[in-house]
Write a protein that holds these residues in place. Structure first.
Motif, PDB file in Angstrom:
ATOM      1  N   ILE A 300       0.838  -1.210   0.000  1.00  0.00           N
ATOM      2  CA  ILE A 300       0.000   0.000   0.000  1.00  0.00           C
ATOM      3  C   ILE A 300       0.868   1.252   0.000  1.00  0.00           C
ATOM      4  CG2 ILE A 300      -1.624   1.346   1.382  1.00  0.00           C
ATOM      5  CD1 ILE A 300      -2.917  -0.951  -0.094  1.00  0.00           C
ATOM      6  N   ASN A 301       1.901   1.281   0.831  1.00  0.00           N
ATOM      7  CA  ASN A 301       2.775   2.455   0.908  1.00  0.00           C
ATOM      8  C   ASN A 301       3.496   2.702  -0.406  1.00  0.00           C
ATOM      9  OD1 ASN A 301       2.075   2.975   3.561  1.00  0.00           O
ATOM     10  ND2 ASN A 301       3.813   1.876   4.432  1.00  0.00           N
ATOM     11  N   ILE A 302       4.015   1.623  -1.022  1.00  0.00           N
ATOM     12  CA  ILE A 302       4.709   1.754  -2.303  1.00  0.00           C
ATOM     13  C   ILE A 302       3.743   2.251  -3.376  1.00  0.00           C
ATOM     14  CG2 ILE A 302       5.709   0.415  -4.202  1.00  0.00           C
ATOM     15  CD1 ILE A 302       7.758   0.919  -2.142  1.00  0.00           C
ATOM     16  N   PHE A 303       2.524   1.691  -3.374  1.00  0.00           N
ATOM     17  CA  PHE A 303       1.536   2.104  -4.382  1.00  0.00           C
ATOM     18  C   PHE A 303       1.270   3.600  -4.293  1.00  0.00           C
ATOM     19  CE2 PHE A 303      -2.709   3.131  -5.805  1.00  0.00           C
ATOM     20  CZ  PHE A 303      -2.772   2.495  -7.043  1.00  0.00           C
ATOM     21  N   TRP A 304       0.984   4.091  -3.080  1.00  0.00           N
ATOM     22  CA  TRP A 304       0.654   5.516  -2.947  1.00  0.00           C
ATOM     23  C   TRP A 304       1.861   6.411  -3.192  1.00  0.00           C
ATOM     24  CZ3 TRP A 304      -3.944   6.525  -3.965  1.00  0.00           C
ATOM     25  CH2 TRP A 304      -5.002   5.737  -3.511  1.00  0.00           C
ATOM     26  N   ASP A 305       3.051   5.957  -2.852  1.00  0.00           N
ATOM     27  CA  ASP A 305       4.258   6.733  -3.179  1.00  0.00           C
ATOM     28  C   ASP A 305       4.367   6.944  -4.687  1.00  0.00           C
ATOM     29  OD1 ASP A 305       5.010   7.025  -0.566  1.00  0.00           O
ATOM     30  OD2 ASP A 305       6.507   5.409  -0.587  1.00  0.00           O
ATOM     31  N   PHE A 306       4.164   5.859  -5.447  1.00  0.00           N
ATOM     32  CA  PHE A 306       4.213   5.960  -6.906  1.00  0.00           C
ATOM     33  C   PHE A 306       3.061   6.820  -7.431  1.00  0.00           C
ATOM     34  CE2 PHE A 306       6.609   1.693  -7.182  1.00  0.00           C
ATOM     35  CZ  PHE A 306       7.819   2.347  -7.329  1.00  0.00           C
ATOM     36  N   TYR A 307       1.887   6.645  -6.832  1.00  0.00           N
ATOM     37  CA  TYR A 307       0.730   7.432  -7.282  1.00  0.00           C
ATOM     38  C   TYR A 307       0.993   8.919  -7.110  1.00  0.00           C
ATOM     39  CZ  TYR A 307      -3.844   9.592  -7.510  1.00  0.00           C
ATOM     40  OH  TYR A 307      -4.874  10.425  -7.843  1.00  0.00           O
ATOM     41  N   TYR A 308       1.510   9.332  -5.948  1.00  0.00           N
ATOM     42  CA  TYR A 308       1.774  10.743  -5.701  1.00  0.00           C
ATOM     43  C   TYR A 308       2.767  11.306  -6.718  1.00  0.00           C
ATOM     44  CZ  TYR A 308      -0.413   9.852  -1.157  1.00  0.00           C
ATOM     45  OH  TYR A 308      -1.289   9.502  -0.151  1.00  0.00           O
ATOM     46  N   GLN A 309       3.709  10.465  -7.171  1.00  0.00           N
ATOM     47  CA  GLN A 309       4.700  10.913  -8.151  1.00  0.00           C
ATOM     48  C   GLN A 309       4.094  11.108  -9.542  1.00  0.00           C
ATOM     49  OE1 GLN A 309       8.499   8.681  -8.172  1.00  0.00           O
ATOM     50  NE2 GLN A 309       7.896   7.835  -6.181  1.00  0.00           N
ATOM     51  N   THR A 310       3.038  10.355  -9.852  1.00  0.00           N
ATOM     52  CA  THR A 310       2.538  10.331 -11.234  1.00  0.00           C
ATOM     53  C   THR A 310       1.191  11.011 -11.442  1.00  0.00           C
ATOM     54  OG1 THR A 310       1.488   8.175 -10.864  1.00  0.00           O
ATOM     55  CG2 THR A 310       3.749   8.173 -11.716  1.00  0.00           C
ATOM     56  N   CYS A 311       0.402  11.233 -10.362  1.00  0.00           N
ATOM     57  CA  CYS A 311      -0.988  11.666 -10.551  1.00  0.00           C
ATOM     58  C   CYS A 311      -1.099  13.019 -11.240  1.00  0.00           C
ATOM     59  CB  CYS A 311      -1.738  11.679  -9.227  1.00  0.00           C
ATOM     60  SG  CYS A 311      -1.075  12.826  -8.009  1.00  0.00           S
ATOM     61  N   SER A 312      -0.196  13.939 -10.949  1.00  0.00           N
ATOM     62  CA  SER A 312      -0.273  15.250 -11.605  1.00  0.00           C
ATOM     63  C   SER A 312       0.291  15.198 -13.022  1.00  0.00           C
ATOM     64  CB  SER A 312       0.476  16.304 -10.782  1.00  0.00           C
ATOM     65  OG  SER A 312       1.820  15.923 -10.579  1.00  0.00           O
ATOM     66  N   LEU A 313       1.292  14.344 -13.249  1.00  0.00           N
ATOM     67  CA  LEU A 313       1.900  14.250 -14.581  1.00  0.00           C
ATOM     68  C   LEU A 313       0.942  13.653 -15.603  1.00  0.00           C
ATOM     69  CD1 LEU A 313       5.451  12.957 -13.576  1.00  0.00           C
ATOM     70  CD2 LEU A 313       4.800  15.295 -14.182  1.00  0.00           C
ATOM     71  N   ILE A 314       0.128  12.671 -15.175  1.00  0.00           N
ATOM     72  CA  ILE A 314      -0.752  11.974 -16.110  1.00  0.00           C
ATOM     73  C   ILE A 314      -1.858  12.898 -16.614  1.00  0.00           C
ATOM     74  CG2 ILE A 314      -2.471  11.047 -14.509  1.00  0.00           C
ATOM     75  CD1 ILE A 314      -0.710   9.047 -17.277  1.00  0.00           C
ATOM     76  N   LYS A 315      -2.045  14.050 -15.965  1.00  0.00           N
ATOM     77  CA  LYS A 315      -3.075  15.005 -16.389  1.00  0.00           C
ATOM     78  C   LYS A 315      -2.553  16.006 -17.423  1.00  0.00           C
ATOM     79  CE  LYS A 315      -5.817  14.883 -12.163  1.00  0.00           C
ATOM     80  NZ  LYS A 315      -6.437  15.675 -11.072  1.00  0.00           N
ATOM     81  N   ILE A 316      -1.251  16.016 -17.645  1.00  0.00           N
ATOM     82  CA  ILE A 316      -0.667  16.957 -18.602  1.00  0.00           C
ATOM     83  C   ILE A 316      -1.064  16.541 -20.018  1.00  0.00           C
ATOM     84  CG2 ILE A 316       1.496  17.863 -19.548  1.00  0.00           C
ATOM     85  CD1 ILE A 316       2.760  17.382 -16.807  1.00  0.00           C
ATOM     86  N   PRO A 317      -1.580  17.468 -20.843  1.00  0.00           N
ATOM     87  CA  PRO A 317      -1.955  17.123 -22.224  1.00  0.00           C
ATOM     88  C   PRO A 317      -0.789  16.485 -22.972  1.00  0.00           C
ATOM     89  CG  PRO A 317      -2.742  19.314 -21.662  1.00  0.00           C
ATOM     90  CD  PRO A 317      -1.878  18.879 -20.519  1.00  0.00           C
ATOM     91  N   GLY A 318      -1.072  15.371 -23.614  1.00  0.00           N
ATOM     92  CA  GLY A 318      -0.048  14.658 -24.371  1.00  0.00           C
ATOM     93  C   GLY A 318       0.646  13.559 -23.590  1.00  0.00           C
ATOM     94  N   VAL A 319       0.490  13.561 -22.260  1.00  0.00           N
ATOM     95  CA  VAL A 319       1.068  12.496 -21.435  1.00  0.00           C
ATOM     96  C   VAL A 319      -0.012  11.453 -21.175  1.00  0.00           C
ATOM     97  CG1 VAL A 319       2.169  11.903 -19.240  1.00  0.00           C
ATOM     98  CG2 VAL A 319       2.674  14.109 -20.337  1.00  0.00           C
TER      99      VAL A 319
END
Length: 370
Positions: A300-319
């Motif tokens: 669970i901790n690893i999952f949320w660590d990765f999520y926090y790193q990627t959640c804002s990036l995946i919203k960028i147009p083209g990503v």
């Protein structure tokens, strides 16, 4: 999450809630709040501000004469904290009305601290992604429920598209907007009916005050919204009619919240996953597989660590996709139209070239489940 405060611009702390860890120095906090307006105008352009120290993050949002402050450890993503503080303000508007009309005499933040704090700071997946937890039912069953609700709404004083049915802490079906559905669910999870049969609360939605009614119907809770001057007695008979129609319709619907298990969507090569439909808000975060508690906590901790790193990036147009590898874990995030998915794979059981096809298979399973 460590601390939460509501402060007025005169420098008075109206609500102070320690969640975990140490409390902030309130003298320092008040000194900071007294200069917040000028500080914000000169350094920031967004409505939500963030200060990062060597040990923590402090987010604050000014709303008319009040300042909402979140204090968190560094490991929680800023995007998640911004989502939470927006929801907190949204709940206050839902309960207290226009922020321009809030005042210290009548706006009792302490009186709703259970709603603002108990659910918001659990950091459950639906809060994090601004989604809702829904019960999976067949399309034809959804259509029949929608017709039953539409008939109920077709009477004087009932607001249109303002009915829903709750099952446990999930939504069976809703005709409310996504935002209103989320606010109602937050409220109900903090203040369930318990032994009560009916409750009503005035709420502020779509620039007007309304009455929101919660009515227990066996395992379900029926929720509907009326004009502010309409009493429950006007609808008591129609509510009973709806209850009988729902029960006698013999619809194929569960009578308790069904568990959502990881094996329903993925094979053993997946440790955890999170899915959200950004249009409907439907969120799925399956229970991870049984195992030693220490191993489950690490996953669970690893999952949320990765999520926090990627959640804002995946919203960028083209990503459209992001992949991260670390030790025995592979994390993959993908957006496809309204579908957004985050998956934690085992690097031992998944080859890099198979990640995309496996993700597509999981998405198909989720769409079928929905």
């Amino acid at each position: 999450m460590e601390n939460f405060y509501v402060i007025n611009k005169a420098g008075k702390i109206l609500l102070s809630k320690n969640i975990t860890g140490k409390k902030l120095d309130e003298n320092l906090l008040l000194g900071f709040s007294s200069s917040t307006s000028n500080f914000c105008q000169s350094l920031f352009s967004e409505g939500i501000r963030e200060i990062i120290t060597s040990e923590s993050k402090i987010l604050f949002r000014e709303v008319e004469n009040y300042i909402f402050v979140l204090h968190s450890s560094l490991n929680i993503g800023s995007h998640v904290l911004k989502t939470i503080i927006k929801d907190i303000v949204g709940l206050c508007e839902f309960i207290f009305g226009k922020p321009s009309e809030w005042n210290d005499s009548f706006t009792d933040f302490k009186g709703i601290q259970d709603i603002l704090c108990n659910q918001m700071f659990e950091l459950n997946p639906t809060t994090i992604v601004k989604g809702i937890k829904k019960v999976s039912i067949e399309d034809n069953v959804q259509d029949r429920i929608d017709k039953l609700l539409a008939v109920f709404e077709n009477q004087d004083g009932i607001c249109s598209n303002s009915t829903l049915i709750l099952l446990g802490e999930s939504i069976l079906y809703s005709r409310f907007s996504l935002h209103e559905s989320r606010m109602i669910l937050h409220y109900y999870k903090s203040r369930p009916l318990g032994s009560q049969v009916m409750r009503y609360v005035p709420v502020y939605t779509q620039d007007s005050w309304n009455n929101l009614y919660f009515v227990k119907m066996q395992n379900f809770v029926f929720v509907f919204k009326t004009f502010i001057d309409k009493t429950y007695n006007l609808y008591k008979y129609r509510v009973e009619e709806f209850r009988i129609s729902l029960i006698q319709s013999r619809l194929d619907i569960p009578i308790e919240e069904p568990p959502v298990l990881l094996r329903m969507f993925a094979k053993r090569d997946v440790f955890a996953l999170l899915y959200v439909n950004i249009k409907t808000g439907n969120t799925i975060f399956p229970q991870i597989r049984p195992g030693p508690e220490i191993q489950q906590k690490e996953i669970i901790n690893i999952f949320w660590d990765f999520y926090y790193q990627t959640c804002s990036l995946i919203k960028i147009p083209g990503v459209n996709e992001i992949s991260i590898n670390k030790d025995q874990y592979r994390f993959y995030a993908k957006t496809e139209n309204v579908h957004r998915i985050f998956i934690l794979f085992s690097s031992e059981f998944i080859k890099p070239e198979n990640i995309i096809s496996t993700t597509n298979e999981i998405l198909r399973n989720i769409k079928f489940y929905n």
